[in-house]
Design an enzyme around this catalytic site. Structure first.
Site, PDB file in Angstrom:
ATOM      1  N   SER A   7      76.571  47.008  15.284  1.00 55.71           N
ATOM      2  CA  SER A   7      75.872  46.143  14.107  1.00 55.71           C
ATOM      3  C   SER A   7      75.768  47.114  12.996  1.00 55.71           C
ATOM      4  CB  SER A   7      74.838  45.290  14.547  1.00 55.71           C
ATOM      5  OG  SER A   7      74.408  44.926  13.429  1.00 55.71           O
ATOM      6  N   ASP A  34      76.914  41.334  10.163  1.00 61.03           N
ATOM      7  CA  ASP A  34      76.002  40.265  10.200  1.00 61.03           C
ATOM      8  C   ASP A  34      75.645  39.882   8.730  1.00 61.03           C
ATOM      9  OD1 ASP A  34      74.927  40.105  13.070  1.00 61.03           O
ATOM     10  OD2 ASP A  34      74.509  42.312  12.874  1.00 61.03           O
ATOM     11  N   HIS A  65      79.497  38.041  11.942  1.00 61.92           N
ATOM     12  CA  HIS A  65      78.638  37.121  12.510  1.00 61.92           C
ATOM     13  C   HIS A  65      77.967  36.269  11.405  1.00 61.92           C
ATOM     14  CE1 HIS A  65      74.711  36.588  15.339  1.00 61.92           C
ATOM     15  NE2 HIS A  65      75.268  35.339  14.880  1.00 61.92           N
ATOM     16  N   MET A  67      75.376  33.990  10.067  1.00 62.94           N
ATOM     17  CA  MET A  67      74.336  33.530  10.094  1.00 62.94           C
ATOM     18  C   MET A  67      73.798  32.395   8.992  1.00 62.94           C
ATOM     19  SD  MET A  67      72.492  36.463  12.208  1.00 62.94           S
ATOM     20  CE  MET A  67      73.625  37.752  11.703  1.00 62.94           C
ATOM     21  N   MET A 136      73.127  34.945  21.572  1.00 67.67           N
ATOM     22  CA  MET A 136      72.106  35.835  21.016  1.00 67.67           C
ATOM     23  C   MET A 136      70.899  36.015  21.952  1.00 67.67           C
ATOM     24  SD  MET A 136      72.722  36.189  17.654  1.00 67.67           S
ATOM     25  CE  MET A 136      71.118  37.185  17.482  1.00 67.67           C
ATOM     26  N   ASP A 174      74.109  39.702  21.875  1.00 66.62           N
ATOM     27  CA  ASP A 174      73.659  40.300  20.429  1.00 66.62           C
ATOM     28  C   ASP A 174      72.157  40.332  20.180  1.00 66.62           C
ATOM     29  OD1 ASP A 174      73.581  41.052  17.844  1.00 66.62           O
ATOM     30  OD2 ASP A 174      74.642  39.046  17.159  1.00 66.62           O
TER      31      ASP A 174
HETATM   32  C1  DX5 Z   1      70.510  39.623  14.441  1.00 69.32           C
HETATM   33  C2  DX5 Z   1      71.937  40.358  14.195  1.00 69.32           C
HETATM   34  C3  DX5 Z   1      72.173  41.390  15.295  1.00 69.32           C
HETATM   35  C4  DX5 Z   1      71.400  42.645  15.108  1.00 69.32           C
HETATM   36  C5  DX5 Z   1      71.327  43.165  16.366  1.00 69.32           C
HETATM   37  O1  DX5 Z   1      70.565  38.645  13.818  1.00 69.32           O
HETATM   38  O2  DX5 Z   1      72.698  39.299  14.813  1.00 69.32           O
HETATM   39  O3  DX5 Z   1      73.770  41.534  15.413  1.00 69.32           O
HETATM   40  O4  DX5 Z   1      71.948  43.517  14.173  1.00 69.32           O
HETATM   41  O5  DX5 Z   1      70.448  44.464  16.054  1.00 69.32           O
HETATM   42  P1  DX5 Z   1      69.862  45.460  17.383  1.00 69.32           P
HETATM   43  O6  DX5 Z   1      70.990  45.851  18.316  1.00 69.32           O
HETATM   44  O7  DX5 Z   1      69.299  46.384  16.588  1.00 69.32           O
HETATM   45  O8  DX5 Z   1      69.074  44.424  18.224  1.00 69.32           O
HETATM   46 ZN    ZN Z   2      75.000  39.725  15.070  1.00 74.68          ZN
END
Ligand code: DX5
Ligand code: ZN
Length: 215
Positions: A7, A34, A65, A67, A136, A174
């Site tokens: 990510s 993200d 992804h 959000m 998630m 994720d």
């Molecule tokens: C959080 C994101 C993730 C995040 C993961 O909302 O969707 O993709 O970047 O980061 P780590 O691996 O550091 O938990």
């Molecule tokens: Zn993500």
């Protein structure tokens, strides 16, 4: 072997080109991108403009992804910016089936992302229409959070549904993936590991990616 999707949220944006090239030379399979709107999640990240720049550095799959609320307004923009695959959140989409069709009609793979409190049983009537489920395993919005342990049973349950119906759907995990828990996550039935901090904050990101692939 795991599909590894670092990510970029945890990358050094002052050296974004360098970070992208590092991933390009590594065993990473996908770029996980993200996008946060400050409305669906309490944080704002980046949008199509940045993705378009990153697109110039690699041919690897761009796994976007979203959000964000009302993703239908932006899906075409992300396609133009270079997305190969887009996931939208079940909690943000009252017309989820239509959103999935829109993503596919633009020639992309389609995924559904689910928050930690959303039961996987809610996916029963969409699973046959998607390529990917993003489970998630932290609350979306921030990198560097701790993996929620209950997620392991959700992975097992989802994998059972997919195998029972013999569907070609990938399970992507994720949030909070580390070298310590990746083995358990894969054993529970995951296919794809997203990793932000574990990759970018490690002393040797390329070696970490290689390790994640084989755990
Ligand atoms: C959080 C994101 C993730 C995040 C993961 O909302 O969707 O993709 O970047 O980061 P780590 O691996 O550091 O938990
Ligand atoms: Zn993500």
């Amino acid at each position: 072997m795991a599909i590894v999707a670092p990510s970029l949220l945890a990358a050094n944006f002052l050296n974004l080109e360098k970070e992208c090239k590092m991933l390009n030379e590594s065993e990473a399979d996908w770029f996980h991108l993200d996008v946060m709107d400050g409305s669906f999640v309490p944080n704002i990240s980046y949008g199509p403009m940045i993705i378009e720049f990153m697109r110039r550095t690699t041919k690897k799959l761009f796994d976007v992804h979203l959000m964000i609320v009302e993703p239908e307004k932006y899906i075409e923009d992300f396609r133009k910016a270079g997305a190969d695959q887009i996931s939208v959140h079940i909690e943000a989409c009252p017309h989820l089936h239509r959103n999935i069709q829109q993503i596919k009609s633009l020639g992309m793979k389609a995924g559904v992302a689910v928050n930690p409190h959303t039961p996987v049983s809610l996916l029963v009537d969409i699973l046959q229409d998607v390529d990917l489920i993003n489970l998630m395993t932290v609350n979306p919005g921030f990198g560097g959070q701790k993996f929620i342990p209950h997620s392991l049973s959700k992975i097992r349950e989802l994998r059972k549904m997919i195998d029972t119906w013999n569907l070609p759907v990938l399970i992507e995990i994720d949030g909070g993936v580390t070298l310590e828990n990746a083995g358990d996550i894969m054993a529970a039935g995951a296919h794809v590991l997203v990793a932000g901090n574990t990759v970018f904050k490690s002393a040797d990101p390329k070696a970490t990616i290689s390790k994640l692939k084989t755990l």
